[in-house]
Design a protein around this motif. Sequence first.
Motif, PDB file in Angstrom:
ATOM      1  N   UNK A  67       0.839  -1.206   0.000  1.00  0.00           N
ATOM      2  CA  UNK A  67       0.000   0.000   0.000  1.00  0.00           C
ATOM      3  C   UNK A  67       0.874   1.258   0.000  1.00  0.00           C
ATOM      4  N   UNK A  68       1.911   1.258   0.830  1.00  0.00           N
ATOM      5  CA  UNK A  68       2.794   2.414   0.913  1.00  0.00           C
ATOM      6  C   UNK A  68       3.539   2.677  -0.383  1.00  0.00           C
ATOM      7  N   UNK A  69       3.966   1.599  -1.068  1.00  0.00           N
ATOM      8  CA  UNK A  69       4.691   1.771  -2.330  1.00  0.00           C
ATOM      9  C   UNK A  69       3.794   2.366  -3.404  1.00  0.00           C
ATOM     10  N   UNK A  70       2.563   1.879  -3.505  1.00  0.00           N
ATOM     11  CA  UNK A  70       1.624   2.434  -4.481  1.00  0.00           C
ATOM     12  C   UNK A  70       1.345   3.912  -4.178  1.00  0.00           C
ATOM     13  N   UNK A  71       1.198   4.239  -2.896  1.00  0.00           N
ATOM     14  CA  UNK A  71       0.975   5.625  -2.492  1.00  0.00           C
ATOM     15  C   UNK A  71       2.193   6.489  -2.799  1.00  0.00           C
ATOM     16  N   UNK A  72       3.381   5.940  -2.526  1.00  0.00           N
ATOM     17  CA  UNK A  72       4.612   6.682  -2.790  1.00  0.00           C
ATOM     18  C   UNK A  72       4.799   6.994  -4.256  1.00  0.00           C
ATOM     19  N   UNK A  73       4.419   6.028  -5.122  1.00  0.00           N
ATOM     20  CA  UNK A  73       4.529   6.264  -6.550  1.00  0.00           C
ATOM     21  C   UNK A  73       3.663   7.411  -7.029  1.00  0.00           C
ATOM     22  N   UNK A  74       2.555   7.639  -6.363  1.00  0.00           N
ATOM     23  CA  UNK A  74       1.650   8.729  -6.746  1.00  0.00           C
ATOM     24  C   UNK A  74       2.098  10.085  -6.196  1.00  0.00           C
ATOM     25  N   UNK A  75       2.813  10.080  -5.072  1.00  0.00           N
ATOM     26  CA  UNK A  75       3.140  11.334  -4.395  1.00  0.00           C
ATOM     27  C   UNK A  75       4.556  11.829  -4.627  1.00  0.00           C
ATOM     28  N   UNK A  76       5.434  10.970  -5.175  1.00  0.00           N
ATOM     29  CA  UNK A  76       6.851  11.330  -5.233  1.00  0.00           C
ATOM     30  C   UNK A  76       7.118  12.523  -6.126  1.00  0.00           C
ATOM     31  N   UNK A  77       6.379  12.686  -7.217  1.00  0.00           N
ATOM     32  CA  UNK A  77       6.627  13.818  -8.109  1.00  0.00           C
ATOM     33  C   UNK A  77       6.265  15.141  -7.434  1.00  0.00           C
TER      34      UNK A  77
END
Length: 490
Positions: free
Chosen positions: A330-340
């Motif tokens: 869950x955290x990785x999917x969230x991180x992929x959306x927020x990193x930019x």
Amino acid sequence: MTTTWAKPQRPVTDDRRWKALGVCLAAGFISLLDTSIVNVALPSMERGLGATEAAQSWVVSGYALTFGLALVPAGRLGDMRGRRQAFLVGLALFTVASTACGLAASPDRLVVFRLIQGAAAGMVAPQTSGLIQQMFQGTDRAKAFGLLGSVIGVSTAVGPLAGGLIIDAVGTGDGWRWVFFVNLPIGIAAFAAGLRLLPRYPASTDRRERFDPLGVLLLGSGVLALMLPLVQEQQWTGPEKWALLPVGAVLLGLFWVWERRQGRLGRAPLVDLSLFSQRSFTLGALISLTYFAGFTTVFFVVALFLQNAAGYSALAAGVSVLPFAIASAVGAALGGRLVMRHGRKLVVIGLSGVALGLLGIIAVVRLVPMESFGWAAMVPMVVGGIGSGITVSPNTTLTLTRVPVKRAGAAGGVLQTGQRVGSAAGIAVVGSVYFAHLAHRGPATEALQLGLLTSVGFILVALGLAVADLGERAKAPDAPALDDREALEI
């Protein structure tokens, strides 16, 4: 100097590239799963195959060794000759080697096939990051790396659970064989889908793009000298093994000198050393190395504690770390959306969450009876898992964001080699702390606490690097991100 822009032989539609990513993630899942699924099958190998302790050690460590050794050369090969071809060859070899492991009639044959399996996994891994760089740009690339981060977190954590389920279902006699056979249907399906979906980007036409055999030899020897005493730390008694560490450092120094010479002569090096002039790449690689030294060891010492001290079965021990795996995805999917949007701040938050989660597990060990550990540790496992997810994928995205696509495979190989070396170093150090306390007849609960505190130390080093990078970015931000035209350079 005139730059030409090569284009794919045929356009990759949006739907097609996400399906192609699914193929890459399936292959990545089974190759990373095999780093941990085998651990719970070792007693079954001893009973069913008569594997000695030395053979069992090589089944585990041999895979890690050849995996790490193959990463950079395989990534370079994919950059030069085409990532689709390298990916499919590696996946086919991994599937065949997995079948051969399951059919092995003796411990020696099992070890040999396991070494081949590890090299094949090391061939697949850098093609995945290279293909993501090639197929995606901008926020889509970050989302793709987020999904890859989910796979990394889940496959590493779910391995003991999957192995426990298989052994529990098949039995201890031949259960170990099915730990390898489980790769067969996934590998065949991924290969068939890859033939149809993976894009056919042309190989490099630059005459300078030649393979560098001496560079491969120097890098491989250096990495082997570093990793061998680490992965064999428990099996090789005596201090002599540590003499290999300075030997490895010298060989890597010679590799650096050789690669600089290749660059001065206008020849394409195995690793483009100019990558390390990019702060984002250098610090990202160091963060990855130190983070994996702390992150991977958590499952190692917790699994040992639960099975050897708390009396948990392999299956129950695997279930106990499942919250970490789910939260990590869950955290990785969230991180992929927020990193930019948030950049390195997200990595700082993630590393802080992992450290907090590990400290929570230590508190559970101190305050809760052993038989209730699994339930009581669930909350800190979730906190640590979410932190892990929003560390791995954003850090990968930020580390590779300014790497030219034509170097993406080798750069991904360097990043993942650091992860393998970090994992081996972390397990060696944390394992030494854990076993040394037990050897002096200390309570298992104290041994686990000391081991986890050592893991926290590695995480805090990674956190310090991330904070330092964040401070430097505030003073002198990086150059703008690559535009789409540059990102499609072949």
